[in-house]
Scaffold this motif. Structure first.
Motif, PDB file in Angstrom:
ATOM      1  N   THR A 181      10.507  35.118  46.063  1.00  0.00           N
ATOM      2  CA  THR A 181      10.435  35.130  44.604  1.00  0.00           C
ATOM      3  C   THR A 181      10.638  33.722  44.067  1.00  0.00           C
ATOM      4  OG1 THR A 181      11.335  37.372  44.537  1.00  0.00           O
ATOM      5  CG2 THR A 181      11.438  36.094  42.495  1.00  0.00           C
ATOM      6  N   ARG A 182       9.652  33.223  43.326  1.00  0.00           N
ATOM      7  CA  ARG A 182       9.770  31.946  42.636  1.00  0.00           C
ATOM      8  C   ARG A 182       9.683  32.206  41.135  1.00  0.00           C
ATOM      9  NH1 ARG A 182       5.860  27.477  43.742  1.00  0.00           N
ATOM     10  NH2 ARG A 182       7.503  26.404  42.575  1.00  0.00           N
ATOM     11  N   VAL A 183      10.758  31.978  40.421  1.00  0.00           N
ATOM     12  CA  VAL A 183      10.788  32.230  38.983  1.00  0.00           C
ATOM     13  C   VAL A 183      10.099  31.074  38.258  1.00  0.00           C
ATOM     14  CG1 VAL A 183      12.282  32.500  36.974  1.00  0.00           C
ATOM     15  CG2 VAL A 183      12.886  33.608  39.142  1.00  0.00           C
ATOM     16  N   SER A 184       9.186  31.408  37.360  1.00  0.00           N
ATOM     17  CA  SER A 184       8.490  30.388  36.583  1.00  0.00           C
ATOM     18  C   SER A 184       9.494  29.554  35.787  1.00  0.00           C
ATOM     19  CB  SER A 184       7.499  31.052  35.626  1.00  0.00           C
ATOM     20  OG  SER A 184       6.819  30.086  34.848  1.00  0.00           O
ATOM     21  N   PRO A 185       9.315  28.228  35.721  1.00  0.00           N
ATOM     22  CA  PRO A 185      10.298  27.384  35.031  1.00  0.00           C
ATOM     23  C   PRO A 185      10.372  27.604  33.530  1.00  0.00           C
ATOM     24  CG  PRO A 185       8.387  26.090  35.719  1.00  0.00           C
ATOM     25  CD  PRO A 185       8.241  27.438  36.352  1.00  0.00           C
ATOM     26  N   THR A 190      18.186  37.063  33.362  1.00  0.00           N
ATOM     27  CA  THR A 190      19.425  37.450  32.695  1.00  0.00           C
ATOM     28  C   THR A 190      20.583  37.243  33.676  1.00  0.00           C
ATOM     29  OG1 THR A 190      19.356  39.745  33.432  1.00  0.00           O
ATOM     30  CG2 THR A 190      18.151  39.208  31.404  1.00  0.00           C
ATOM     31  N   PRO A 191      21.826  37.304  33.193  1.00  0.00           N
ATOM     32  CA  PRO A 191      22.961  37.162  34.122  1.00  0.00           C
ATOM     33  C   PRO A 191      23.099  38.324  35.106  1.00  0.00           C
ATOM     34  CG  PRO A 191      23.642  36.733  31.849  1.00  0.00           C
ATOM     35  CD  PRO A 191      22.269  37.333  31.792  1.00  0.00           C
ATOM     36  N   ASP A 192      22.405  39.439  34.858  1.00  0.00           N
ATOM     37  CA  ASP A 192      22.516  40.600  35.742  1.00  0.00           C
ATOM     38  C   ASP A 192      22.056  40.263  37.152  1.00  0.00           C
ATOM     39  OD1 ASP A 192      22.684  42.986  33.472  1.00  0.00           O
ATOM     40  OD2 ASP A 192      21.344  41.344  32.904  1.00  0.00           O
ATOM     41  N   GLN A 193      22.821  40.684  38.140  1.00  0.00           N
ATOM     42  CA  GLN A 193      22.405  40.489  39.514  1.00  0.00           C
ATOM     43  C   GLN A 193      21.233  41.413  39.818  1.00  0.00           C
ATOM     44  OE1 GLN A 193      25.522  40.992  42.391  1.00  0.00           O
ATOM     45  NE2 GLN A 193      24.388  40.010  44.027  1.00  0.00           N
ATOM     46  N   PRO A 194      20.171  40.909  40.473  1.00  0.00           N
ATOM     47  CA  PRO A 194      19.034  41.784  40.787  1.00  0.00           C
ATOM     48  C   PRO A 194      19.457  43.002  41.588  1.00  0.00           C
ATOM     49  CG  PRO A 194      18.477  39.487  41.180  1.00  0.00           C
ATOM     50  CD  PRO A 194      19.949  39.525  40.907  1.00  0.00           C
ATOM     51  N   ARG A 195      18.639  44.045  41.493  1.00  0.00           N
ATOM     52  CA  ARG A 195      18.875  45.266  42.241  1.00  0.00           C
ATOM     53  C   ARG A 195      17.888  45.349  43.409  1.00  0.00           C
ATOM     54  NH1 ARG A 195      22.763  44.790  38.963  1.00  0.00           N
ATOM     55  NH2 ARG A 195      23.430  46.539  37.650  1.00  0.00           N
ATOM     56  N   GLY A 225      15.942  41.178  36.115  1.00  0.00           N
ATOM     57  CA  GLY A 225      16.025  41.185  34.661  1.00  0.00           C
ATOM     58  C   GLY A 225      15.712  39.814  34.099  1.00  0.00           C
ATOM     59  N   PHE A 226      14.863  39.760  33.078  1.00  0.00           N
ATOM     60  CA  PHE A 226      14.458  38.504  32.446  1.00  0.00           C
ATOM     61  C   PHE A 226      14.780  38.515  30.955  1.00  0.00           C
ATOM     62  CE2 PHE A 226      11.905  38.249  36.236  1.00  0.00           C
ATOM     63  CZ  PHE A 226      11.724  36.895  36.456  1.00  0.00           C
ATOM     64  N   ARG A 227      15.157  37.374  30.438  1.00  0.00           N
ATOM     65  CA  ARG A 227      15.168  37.174  28.988  1.00  0.00           C
ATOM     66  C   ARG A 227      13.717  37.103  28.542  1.00  0.00           C
ATOM     67  NH1 ARG A 227      20.367  35.688  27.762  1.00  0.00           N
ATOM     68  NH2 ARG A 227      21.577  34.679  29.423  1.00  0.00           N
ATOM     69  N   SER A 236      13.142  41.937  29.686  1.00  0.00           N
ATOM     70  CA  SER A 236      12.141  42.678  30.445  1.00  0.00           C
ATOM     71  C   SER A 236      12.611  42.844  31.882  1.00  0.00           C
ATOM     72  CB  SER A 236      10.787  41.958  30.442  1.00  0.00           C
ATOM     73  OG  SER A 236      10.172  42.008  29.179  1.00  0.00           O
ATOM     74  N   VAL A 237      12.067  43.857  32.523  1.00  0.00           N
ATOM     75  CA  VAL A 237      12.346  44.099  33.934  1.00  0.00           C
ATOM     76  C   VAL A 237      11.062  43.863  34.728  1.00  0.00           C
ATOM     77  CG1 VAL A 237      12.898  45.872  35.634  1.00  0.00           C
ATOM     78  CG2 VAL A 237      14.240  45.696  33.546  1.00  0.00           C
ATOM     79  N   VAL A 238      11.198  43.140  35.821  1.00  0.00           N
ATOM     80  CA  VAL A 238      10.090  42.903  36.747  1.00  0.00           C
ATOM     81  C   VAL A 238      10.447  43.528  38.088  1.00  0.00           C
ATOM     82  CG1 VAL A 238       8.933  41.126  38.127  1.00  0.00           C
ATOM     83  CG2 VAL A 238       9.184  40.822  35.657  1.00  0.00           C
TER      84      VAL A 238
END
Length: 315
Positions: A181-185, A190-195, A225-227, A236-238
């Protein structure tokens, strides 16, 4: 042991593959979705929402995508999703209202098998091999510093020296998304830890050269989780679901540069992912295409690790 790759799709006049334009002509949305998207994005061309990274043949790589409106919105008509109807306790943060709401944070939802002697490997060798795969998985899918950084180095160190060039070549392509997983800059988690939810299996085999090899298969759904200021809720959730076959040849059977972890086969799909970003190996929340119809099945089924990787539509 370097995987072969299929020939690339022909690009259209705008640089995107032909299948991207074919899908855009095939699907149309409902009026509610169209109005919501038009209001949010105005006259701007809307990007597709979901990405699928699909394996094309053993040992090769492929890429397909599908679309979806922004996550965390109820189905048309106001009916609650199955996740909302059956959840006994609301989840904190961004995952509330999704099937990932009750999943453990981080890697705790992944089931790891006990290490036992198998086909030429001792229990200790199996345990060491599983530990190497686990370390690579956690870096590739859950290490926030790696996912938001711009260097493959933290991931490369998990692989055999001879396998690292393949990962480097994948770095800015859609292929990287099949196993990392590479998050776009331009977006923020979000601060939530991924599931995560899934399971690991293994077996001992002989590779094409006759080397004793521990083959480990990971089948995991990852949810982030994304802002997302463009969505109604501001988040949003991805979802990414991958199935990766990892191989570790027995050290005494191969030359030094081949000792370590190899990628043998990978396939993946995504939900809520922007198609343009994924073409460059990046993940960001996406928007529904104005010509897209409802997805042909219940999206909640995509949270199941048993769901087939191959999907009926793509971008």
């Amino acid at each position: 042991m370097t995987p072969e790759r299929p020939a690339a799709d022909h690009a259209g006049p705008d640089g995107y593959p032909d299948w991207l334009h074919r899908l855009e002509r095939e699907i149309r949305p409902g009026p509610v979705v169209r109005l919501r998207i038009w209001c949010r994005r105005r006259a701007r061309r809307l990007m597709a929402t979901a990405g699928v990274l699909l394996l094309l043949g053993a040992g090769g790589y492929g890429y397909r995508q599908f679309r979806r409106p922004a996550a965390a919105t109820p189905p048309a008509g106001g009916a609650a999703s199955p996740a909302a109807r059956t959840s006994t306790a609301p989840a904190p943060g961004v995952f509330a209202g999704t099937l990932a709401a009750d999943w453990p944070a981080g890697p705790a939802g992944i089931t790891w098998p006990a290490a036992r002697p198998t086909d030429g490997f001792t229990a200790a060798e199996v345990s060491a091999g599983l530990a190497r795969v686990r370390a690579a998985l956690l870096t590739a899918r859950l290490d926030r510093a790696f996912m938001t950084g711009d260097s493959p180095t933290p991931l490369l160190r998990h692989f055999a020296p001879a396998a690292r060039d393949t990962v480097r070549k994948d770095w800015s392509t859609a292929t990287i998304g099949t196993y990392a997983t590479r998050v776009s800059p331009d977006v923020r988690l979000t601060p939530d830890q991924p599931r995560a939810k899934g399971a690991i299996t293994y077996r001992g085999i002989r590779d094409a050269g006759g080397a004793r090899t521990l083959e480990v298969t990971s089948n995991v759904v990852w949810v982030y989780g994304f802002r997302d200021p463009d969505s109604r809720t501001g988040r949003s959730v991805v979802l990414l679901h991958d199935e990766v076959v990892w191989r570790l040849p027995r050290a005494g059977d191969v030359v030094r540069s081949d000792r370590g972890l190899w990628l043998h086969r990978m396939s993946s799909y995504g939900w809520g992912v922007d198609c343009d970003a994924i073409m460059h190996g990046l993940v960001r929340p996406g928007r529904a295409d104005p010509d897209a119809p409802p997805f042909p099945e219940d999206p909640d089924k995509l949270y199941d690790p048993a769901h087939p990787i191959e999907l009926p539509v793509s971008c």
